[in-house]
Design an enzyme around this catalytic site. Structure first.
Site, PDB file in Angstrom:
ATOM      1  CD  GLU A 109      -2.325  -1.160   2.899  1.00 34.67           C
ATOM      2  OE1 GLU A 109      -2.091  -0.222   3.686  1.00 34.67           O
ATOM      3  OE2 GLU A 109      -2.964  -2.167   3.215  1.00 34.67           O
ATOM      4  CE  LYS A 117       5.147   5.033   7.109  1.00 37.27           C
ATOM      5  NZ  LYS A 117       4.948   6.409   7.538  1.00 37.27           N
ATOM      6  CG  ASP A 131       4.148  12.596   4.936  1.00 42.36           C
ATOM      7  OD1 ASP A 131       4.029  12.333   6.151  1.00 42.36           O
ATOM      8  OD2 ASP A 131       5.022  13.348   4.484  1.00 42.36           O
ATOM      9  CE1 TYR A 181      -3.258   2.427   9.056  1.00 45.35           C
ATOM     10  CE2 TYR A 181      -3.300   4.425   7.729  1.00 45.35           C
ATOM     11  CZ  TYR A 181      -3.063   3.793   8.932  1.00 45.35           C
ATOM     12  OH  TYR A 181      -2.638   4.515  10.007  1.00 45.35           O
ATOM     13  CE  LYS A 208       9.801   6.980   5.958  1.00 44.32           C
ATOM     14  NZ  LYS A 208       9.656   7.384   7.339  1.00 44.32           N
ATOM     15  CB  CYS A 240       7.474  48.657   4.281  1.00 43.63           C
ATOM     16  SG  CYS A 240       7.182  47.952   2.656  1.00 43.63           S
ATOM     17  CB  CYS A 242       6.505  52.093   0.927  1.00 45.97           C
ATOM     18  SG  CYS A 242       5.707  51.442   2.402  1.00 45.97           S
ATOM     19  CB  CYS A 275       4.004  47.142   4.701  1.00 48.77           C
ATOM     20  SG  CYS A 275       3.827  48.728   3.885  1.00 48.77           S
ATOM     21  CB  CYS A 295       3.261  49.912   0.172  1.00 52.29           C
ATOM     22  SG  CYS A 295       4.566  48.688   0.024  1.00 52.29           S
TER      23      CYS A 295
HETATM   24  S1  IVH Z   1      -0.297   0.360   8.804  1.00 42.45           S
HETATM   25  C1  IVH Z   1       0.168  -2.104  12.352  1.00 42.45           C
HETATM   26  N1  IVH Z   1      -0.665   1.424   6.423  1.00 42.45           N
HETATM   27  O1  IVH Z   1       2.401   5.197   9.023  1.00 42.45           O
HETATM   28  C2  IVH Z   1       0.143  -1.288  11.140  1.00 42.45           C
HETATM   29  N2  IVH Z   1       0.201   2.793   8.160  1.00 42.45           N
HETATM   30  O2  IVH Z   1       4.708   4.367  10.856  1.00 42.45           O
HETATM   31  C3  IVH Z   1       0.300   0.148  11.418  1.00 42.45           C
HETATM   32  N3  IVH Z   1       0.597   5.112   7.481  1.00 42.45           N
HETATM   33  O3  IVH Z   1       0.984   5.485  12.197  1.00 42.45           O
HETATM   34  C4  IVH Z   1       0.097   1.070  10.330  1.00 42.45           C
HETATM   35  N4  IVH Z   1      -0.086   4.898   5.394  1.00 42.45           N
HETATM   36  O4  IVH Z   1      -0.001   6.869  10.344  1.00 42.45           O
HETATM   37  C5  IVH Z   1      -0.248   1.632   7.690  1.00 42.45           C
HETATM   38  N5  IVH Z   1      -1.050   2.250   4.288  1.00 42.45           N
HETATM   39  C6  IVH Z   1      -0.654   2.438   5.541  1.00 42.45           C
HETATM   40  C7  IVH Z   1      -0.200   3.695   5.990  1.00 42.45           C
HETATM   41  C8  IVH Z   1       0.225   3.831   7.315  1.00 42.45           C
HETATM   42  C9  IVH Z   1       0.394   5.734   6.315  1.00 42.45           C
HETATM   43  C10 IVH Z   1       1.158   5.738   8.695  1.00 42.45           C
HETATM   44  C11 IVH Z   1       0.305   5.572   9.920  1.00 42.45           C
HETATM   45  C12 IVH Z   1       1.156   4.923  10.943  1.00 42.45           C
HETATM   46  C13 IVH Z   1       2.534   5.158  10.414  1.00 42.45           C
HETATM   47  C14 IVH Z   1       3.406   4.006  10.830  1.00 42.45           C
END
Ligand code: IVH
Length: 674
Positions: A120, A122, A124, A231, A320, A414, A417, A432, A437
């Protein structure tokens, strides 16, 4: 005491008691979510209050709970203990670490067979938990320390993609985990608006999301463009499918938002690594920020077998992406003056490449940020691209200082001006206040001529700078009085070019009203509200005549925008500019009022306490039929709809001979016209 006075006295006393009790229970129920009495008992007290107010209308004050709508703002967030801790994830940074993760799992399960994974994105953003009981969203909370989070139910309920009820059949108890986030485009628009309003901008979409969720007043959260991807699950009482992939599909069927488009089941770790490369390539093209890929063992029975360590599960890992960071030197810190006078600091950097893009400027957002980072001219800094091409300074490498670095003091004048700069209490952005200005003027001309405004082709930075330095314009109206001779004073300006520019300026004289309104740069009125205003009022003249109440009666126009429109049109200098624009023949083409509706052109006013529908519902009803609802009675009002205890507006309408309807008559009329 005469009988009637005694009666009144009794009623007043009981009314006071009921108000206090209902207020208390309202608070327990709506704010603390901790009711102490059953709902039926609450309803009984409420009805008793309403009866007293019917018998003694003089007691129905605006503070009475009978007039209250929605939940008041909180004064703090309540703690919520998660049934199952919200875990975090271990990180992996390269293929080798991912292969080690796969090998660990095989060892633990004592198998050589390939492990099926689900990959999936991740997201942010900010992790939340949503608790559904019998399919109804009852609590939403933040992750907090994993064990205890904060209750943000009211805020979460304002997020349109979070269902308040699930599709049935659904598990009796279902705790959902997901990430709330903001799309990049929405984040940038939010920051642009905040910049225009001289509010501190957010460093990245994640901070903007966190800030939006942690609001004590949920109406602020409601105004922020938040979304969710679900998720995972916590506590579940009911059936769910055997694999994580199928479970995600099930969640989507229940009505929850899941990022299925980018979720892939892979038969083994090699498939996972290949998908990671695919996602890395897509990263820059996505509408939102992701910081990696989450890899989970697909079979839930295996997840269960693998179990978890103290803070992280054994069955999942975050692969990551490399951070989009680089180290460079701050060559200068310059001050930018915006259209509204907001002064923002910008770091000029020694150009450096950050993941394929050369950056030479970084936003420092505001003075608090400069103080927090303690960034000085000459400093070596870490810059990061987070959702924007313009990066942020994330850290100063203080250990690299030589002693020759220079701190930048809070500006007192400023830079454009020379007028004093003030920073109002509670505001992070200094401003300002110069009335003429040149930096503000330049920005307002740029805004006026921009694509979303009057769309004057070719009138960019370079020409605006010259117009200002030659003293040819002191307001946007002056653009329309320019002659070819004026332009000949520019560097490298020939006949053809001058004619083209004047042609483009002249061609903008009859832009549609919404564009013209957006171009004026009224605070809080962007392109969208400009359209709303144009639709409602039809012409500039009508809008200029609108009172604060008229404006606020328009759906989507809040008190801030209403005040700002009134202030803009009552400012003598603005009126002068508008007069001069008119004199130059700048006449925006009138907006067709919501044409076609059976009540097209009619104006309604609602007054008194309405019991059959809310004011907003009433407004929507008339607007769908082409009419509009305003807040004050005037000769232009066609119908006054009067609820209980209608006061001065009713009297005024009677004097003016306006048609007066009660609620039933109004509903009848709506039925007949639809
Ligand atoms: S699973 C036990 N799935 O990443 C599983 N986390 O470092 C725990 N996050 O706190 C999380 N996308 O805020 C999972 N597809 C995803 C995610 C996800 C973002 C974040 C989440 C979690 C952090 C973990």
């Amino acid at each position: 005491m005469p009988a009637s006075a005694n009666d009144h006295h009794q009623a007043q006393k009981r009314h006071g008691e009921l108000c206090a009790a209902l207020h208390h229970h309202n608070y327990l129920y709506h704010v603390l979510d901790r009711p102490e009495i059953p709902d039926a008992e609450y309803d009984r007290l409420f009805k008793e209050l309403l009866q007293i107010e019917i018998d003694h209308p003089e007691l129905g004050t605006p503070e009475s709970p009978s007039r209250r709508i929605g939940a008041p703002a909180l004064d703090k967030f309540e703690p919520v203990r998660h049934t199952h801790p919200m875990l975090s994830l271990e990180n992996a940074f390269n293929d080798q670490e991912m292969r080690e993760f796969d090998a660990r799992i095989k060892r633990f399960l004592a198998t050589d067979a390939p492990i099926e994974y689900v990959c999936e994105m991740k997201m942010d953003g900010v992790a939340v938990e949503l608790v559904y009981r019998d399919g109804v969203l009852v609590t939403a909370s933040t992750r907090g320390d994993g064990a205890v989070g904060e209750k943000i139910t009211e805020n979460v309920k304002t997020i349109p993609s979070i269902p308040l009820v699930l599709n049935r059949p659904c598990p009796e108890i279902l705790e959902i985990r997901g990430e709330v986030f903001m799309d990049l485009a929405d984040f940038q628009a939010l920051n642009r608006n905040r910049e225009e309003e001289a509010l501190a901008t957010f460093a990245n979409p994640r901070n903007a999301t966190a800030g939006s969720l942690r609001q004590l007043d949920s109406s602020i959260t409601a105004s922020r463009p938040l979304k969710i991807f679900c998720y995972g699950v916590g506590e579940v009482a009911g059936e769910l499918p055997p694999t994580h992939g199928q479970m995600l599909e099930k969640l989507q069927r229940l009505g929850l938002r899941v990022n299925l488009d980018w979720t892939r089941v892979q038969p083994d770790i090699e498939g996972v690594l290949a998908y990671y490369r695919e996602l890395s390539e897509q990263r820059d093209r996505l509408p939102f920020e992701i910081d990696g890929m989450v890899v989970k063992v697909n079979h839930r029975s295996l997840q269960h077998e693998l179990g978890e360590k103290t803070r992280t599960p054994r069955w999942a890992v975050a692969y990551k992406f490399p951070p989009r960071q680089a180290v460079t030197t701050v060559e200068d810190i310059q001050l930018q003056v915006g259209r509204t006078g907001a002064v923002t600091p910008v770091a000029h950097l020694k150009p450096v490449e950050v993941s394929g893009v050369i950056v030479s400027r970084a936003s420092l957002h505001n003075w608090d940020e400069i103080e927090r980072l303690d960034v000085r001219i000459g400093d070596q800094v870490v810059v990061e691209r987070a959702g924007d091409v313009i990066p942020d300074v994330v850290k100063v490498l203080a250990e690299k200082r030589t002693g020759s670095e220079r701190a930048v003091p809070l500006p007192v004048k400023c830079p454009a001006c020379g007028e004093p700069i003030t920073r109002l209490e509670g505001e992070v952005v200094p401003r300002c206040n110069g009335l003429s200005c040149p930096a503000q003027l330049k920005e307002s001309i740029k805004h006026f001529a921009s694509r979303g405004g009057m769309d004057i082709d070719g009138l960019g930075d370079r020409y605006i700078d010259q117009l200002l330095s030659l003293g040819k314009v002191s307001s946007v109206a002056d653009l329309y009085f320019l002659s070819t001779e004026d332009l000949f004073e520019f560097d490298r300006m020939g006949d053809k070019l001058a004619e083209k520019l004047l042609g483009a300026i002249a061609a903008s004289k009859n832009r549609p009203l919404p564009r013209f309104l957006a171009a004026l740069g009224i605070r809080h009125v962007g392109q969208h509200l400009a359209k709303v205003l144009a639709h409602q009022f039809g012409s500039l003249e009508e809008l200029m005549r609108a009172s604060r109440e008229d404006l606020q009666a328009v759906h989507e126009i809040g008190p801030q925008a209403a005040d700002s429109v009134v202030a803009f049109f009552s400012d003598a200098r603005n009126r002068q500019v508008l007069d001069r624009l008119k004199e130059a023949g700048v006449v925006p083409t009138a907006e067709e009022k919501r044409a076609g509706g059976p009540l097209s052109g009619k104006t309604f006013v609602f007054t008194g306490s309405l019991s059959l529908f809310s004011r907003n519902e009433a407004k929507e009803m008339v607007e769908t039929l082409g009419a509009r609802a305003t807040g004050s009675v005037s000769k232009k009002t066609d119908y006054l709809v009067a609820g209980e205890e209608a006061g001065s507006k009713l009297e005024k309408a009677q004097k003016l001979g306006i048609v007066i309807l009660n609620e039933e008559e109004f509903l009848q009329m709506m039925k007949e016209r639809t």
